[in-house]
Design a protein around this motif. Sequence first.
Motif, mmCIF file in Angstrom:
data_model
loop_
_atom_site.group_PDB
_atom_site.id
_atom_site.type_symbol
_atom_site.label_atom_id
_atom_site.label_comp_id
_atom_site.label_asym_id
_atom_site.label_seq_id
_atom_site.Cartn_x
_atom_site.Cartn_y
_atom_site.Cartn_z
ATOM 1 N N GLY A 270 0.782 -1.241 -0.018
ATOM 2 C CA GLY A 270 -0.124 0.047 -0.032
ATOM 3 C C GLY A 270 0.840 1.192 0.015
ATOM 4 O O GLY A 270 0.354 2.479 -0.007
ATOM 5 N N ALA A 271 2.099 1.192 0.010
ATOM 6 C CA ALA A 271 2.995 2.367 0.052
ATOM 7 C C ALA A 271 2.897 3.079 -1.251
ATOM 8 O O ALA A 271 2.792 2.434 -2.578
ATOM 9 N N ASN A 272 3.220 4.365 -1.256
ATOM 10 C CA ASN A 272 3.170 5.165 -2.548
ATOM 11 C C ASN A 272 4.345 4.558 -3.582
ATOM 12 O O ASN A 272 5.467 4.797 -3.069
ATOM 13 N N ALA A 273 3.990 4.185 -4.585
ATOM 14 C CA ALA A 273 5.048 3.650 -5.565
ATOM 15 C C ALA A 273 6.237 4.512 -5.988
ATOM 16 O O ALA A 273 7.389 4.421 -5.786
ATOM 17 N N GLU A 274 5.949 5.766 -6.189
ATOM 18 C CA GLU A 274 6.776 6.980 -6.588
ATOM 19 C C GLU A 274 7.659 7.108 -5.637
ATOM 20 O O GLU A 274 8.791 7.440 -5.809
ATOM 21 N N ARG A 275 7.159 7.211 -4.235
ATOM 22 C CA ARG A 275 7.964 7.699 -3.047
ATOM 23 C C ARG A 275 8.920 6.237 -2.807
ATOM 24 O O ARG A 275 10.203 6.662 -2.528
ATOM 25 N N ILE A 276 8.538 5.704 -3.064
ATOM 26 C CA ILE A 276 9.319 4.206 -2.643
ATOM 27 C C ILE A 276 10.509 4.182 -3.650
ATOM 28 O O ILE A 276 11.614 3.878 -3.425
ATOM 29 N N MET A 277 10.317 4.223 -5.033
ATOM 30 C CA MET A 277 11.117 4.228 -6.035
ATOM 31 C C MET A 277 12.457 5.150 -5.899
ATOM 32 O O MET A 277 13.459 4.930 -5.950
ATOM 33 N N ARG A 278 11.671 6.199 -5.450
ATOM 34 C CA ARG A 278 12.784 7.439 -5.204
ATOM 35 C C ARG A 278 13.695 7.097 -4.125
ATOM 36 O O ARG A 278 14.915 7.370 -4.235
ATOM 37 N N LEU A 279 13.257 6.328 -3.053
ATOM 38 C CA LEU A 279 13.895 6.350 -2.090
ATOM 39 C C LEU A 279 14.660 4.994 -2.194
ATOM 40 O O LEU A 279 16.011 5.197 -1.699
ATOM 41 N N LEU A 280 14.368 4.144 -2.841
ATOM 42 C CA LEU A 280 15.496 2.937 -3.487
ATOM 43 C C LEU A 280 16.564 3.410 -4.333
ATOM 44 O O LEU A 280 17.791 3.137 -4.047
ATOM 45 N N LYS A 281 16.139 4.490 -5.018
ATOM 46 C CA LYS A 281 17.406 5.156 -5.882
ATOM 47 C C LYS A 281 18.309 5.621 -4.988
ATOM 48 O O LYS A 281 19.536 5.567 -5.134
ATOM 49 N N GLU A 282 17.737 6.476 -4.031
ATOM 50 C CA GLU A 282 18.768 7.156 -2.985
ATOM 51 C C GLU A 282 19.564 6.174 -2.183
ATOM 52 O O GLU A 282 20.631 6.351 -1.990
ATOM 53 N N PHE A 283 18.963 4.944 -1.920
ATOM 54 C CA PHE A 283 19.696 4.069 -1.230
ATOM 55 C C PHE A 283 20.671 3.420 -1.965
ATOM 56 O O PHE A 283 22.015 3.368 -1.381
ATOM 57 N N ASN A 284 20.420 3.295 -3.217
ATOM 58 C CA ASN A 284 21.379 2.547 -3.934
ATOM 59 C C ASN A 284 22.485 3.344 -4.342
ATOM 60 O O ASN A 284 23.788 3.063 -4.203
ATOM 61 N N LYS A 285 22.562 4.907 -4.312
ATOM 62 C CA LYS A 285 23.726 5.774 -4.216
ATOM 63 C C LYS A 285 24.273 5.532 -3.115
ATOM 64 O O LYS A 285 25.562 5.859 -2.990
ATOM 65 N N GLU A 286 23.595 5.640 -1.822
ATOM 66 C CA GLU A 286 24.301 5.933 -0.434
ATOM 67 C C GLU A 286 25.257 4.683 -0.139
ATOM 68 O O GLU A 286 26.330 4.933 0.427
ATOM 69 N N ILE A 287 25.140 3.426 -0.766
ATOM 70 C CA ILE A 287 25.762 2.249 -0.224
ATOM 71 C C ILE A 287 26.753 1.953 -1.521
ATOM 72 O O ILE A 287 27.682 1.060 -1.239
ATOM 73 N N GLU A 288 26.899 2.975 -2.379
ATOM 74 C CA GLU A 288 27.932 2.734 -3.395
ATOM 75 C C GLU A 288 29.565 2.580 -2.857
ATOM 76 O O GLU A 288 30.402 1.852 -3.127
ATOM 77 N N GLY A 289 29.910 3.654 -1.912
ATOM 78 C CA GLY A 289 31.214 3.706 -1.469
ATOM 79 C C GLY A 289 31.398 3.079 -0.071
ATOM 80 O O GLY A 289 32.341 3.158 0.572
ATOM 81 N N ILE A 290 30.298 2.259 0.246
ATOM 82 C CA ILE A 290 30.404 1.421 1.596
ATOM 83 C C ILE A 290 31.496 0.560 1.666
ATOM 84 O O ILE A 290 31.847 -0.186 0.733
ATOM 85 N N GLU A 291 32.186 0.557 2.665
ATOM 86 C CA GLU A 291 33.493 -0.601 2.709
ATOM 87 C C GLU A 291 33.483 -1.370 3.931
ATOM 88 O O GLU A 291 34.331 -1.978 4.439
ATOM 89 N N ARG A 292 32.380 -1.313 4.825
ATOM 90 C CA ARG A 292 32.202 -2.119 5.740
ATOM 91 C C ARG A 292 30.839 -2.786 5.842
ATOM 92 O O ARG A 292 29.746 -2.320 5.728
ATOM 93 N N VAL A 293 30.783 -4.267 6.335
ATOM 94 C CA VAL A 293 29.565 -5.095 6.074
ATOM 95 C C VAL A 293 28.435 -4.299 7.258
ATOM 96 O O VAL A 293 27.396 -4.295 6.931
ATOM 97 N N GLU A 294 29.185 -4.052 8.300
ATOM 98 C CA GLU A 294 28.367 -3.357 9.503
ATOM 99 C C GLU A 294 27.419 -2.294 8.671
ATOM 100 O O GLU A 294 26.164 -1.965 9.132
ATOM 101 N N LYS A 295 28.103 -1.458 7.946
ATOM 102 C CA LYS A 295 27.474 -0.343 7.501
ATOM 103 C C LYS A 295 26.279 -0.659 6.564
ATOM 104 O O LYS A 295 25.278 -0.076 6.438
#
Length: 424
Positions: A270-295
Amino acid sequence: MLQPLDSNLLDPKHLEESLGSFHNATGLHIEAINNEGETFSVPGNFERSEFCRYIRCQAEGERRCQDSYKRASFEAAKWEEPYFFRCHAGLVIWAVPIMIRGVSLGSIICGQVLMWEPDHFFFQELKKLNAGIESFERLKSMACKLEVVSPSRSQAAADMLFVVVNHLVKRNINSLEEIDATRLQQQQIRHEIEERKRKNLPDLSDYDDYLKKERKFLRYIRLGDRTRADQTLQSLLTDLYTKTVGDLETVKVRILELATLTSRAAVEGGANAERIMRLLKEFNKEIEGIERVEKFFYKIQRIVETFLEGIFTLADKKHIAIVKNARDFIMENYALPLTVTDVAQHLFISSSHLSRLFREELDCTINDYLTRVRVEQAVEIMKKPEFSVAQVSNAVGFKNQSYFSKVFRKYIGVTPLTYKNSLY
């Protein structure tokens, strides 16, 4: 000698960049000190004024400068605002406190200027303050080269610096909260591993069990069941940690995959699809440079929380308890021939009021939610080969098998029998 600061408390790179920008914008000398008055950062290695360098090379010069900074830092922290003072050598300086969670880490020192053009009285005072100087005439010459900054400009610079420091602190508080959450997560994983060993549970040998647990997790997401989703996610991350032995690339692939699946489940819930896809896109960018499993684990937990919030956005807080209790009651009694009246009577409110709350707060009817729960439960039961479609239908509260098949196909896309046969 520059004294380092714990990078967990203040990001040195971001500190230097911010202070460097302030220096370039104002032309004022700036440096960061700890509570002992020791300098731990001079952005861009900008030199102090010639006057200050000469003062510091005198006997006890460094110590006296440090004592001045220490007293100023104490006063700035005490009042939690910029503190103006004259150093032991006679220059105007101000200190802006660095406070994180009410604890002083030191101050940003700015100034080393004059507020008025030097005159006869100033030189008299300068000579008195620096009685032991090697060459007063040389110091006097250097004083004439100091920048004169008006009181109003000094105050404006102090106010602007205060804003910059507060921005640094706010950013760092978020970082500290992330560090705390990551540490807690590590403790939870270690605790679960120890519990599994204590109970002699087998190690995860392949991904079959992991994928089964993942499907259960996605079901809780679709139902907006935060508690069970959080618990299952924690167990999933423990499985992933032990299975991959901390291999960063494998963890990254699995986390990206899990985030994508969770986003789709949230939309189905039931979540708003546009908002969820935008959040997912931001998430994918955020984890690009992560170098620790815990992060990675921290980030997936945060995005799951955000997705869950998007499924059922409760606008009026006074209704949260009512709606939550209604959902819990349905989850516990879905196998019974429930009606809206049954749920309302359990909560001691009218059926019309409860129905209105569900529509306004959850954007679905009570029957919609009940049906969703029943179908999700049916999917789980069908994984057990000993149950027929008719038995599954009855077990989840459908008394009419034909109607169950119709509803199941609407939600899952295939008939119950087709779905069951595909499992074996």
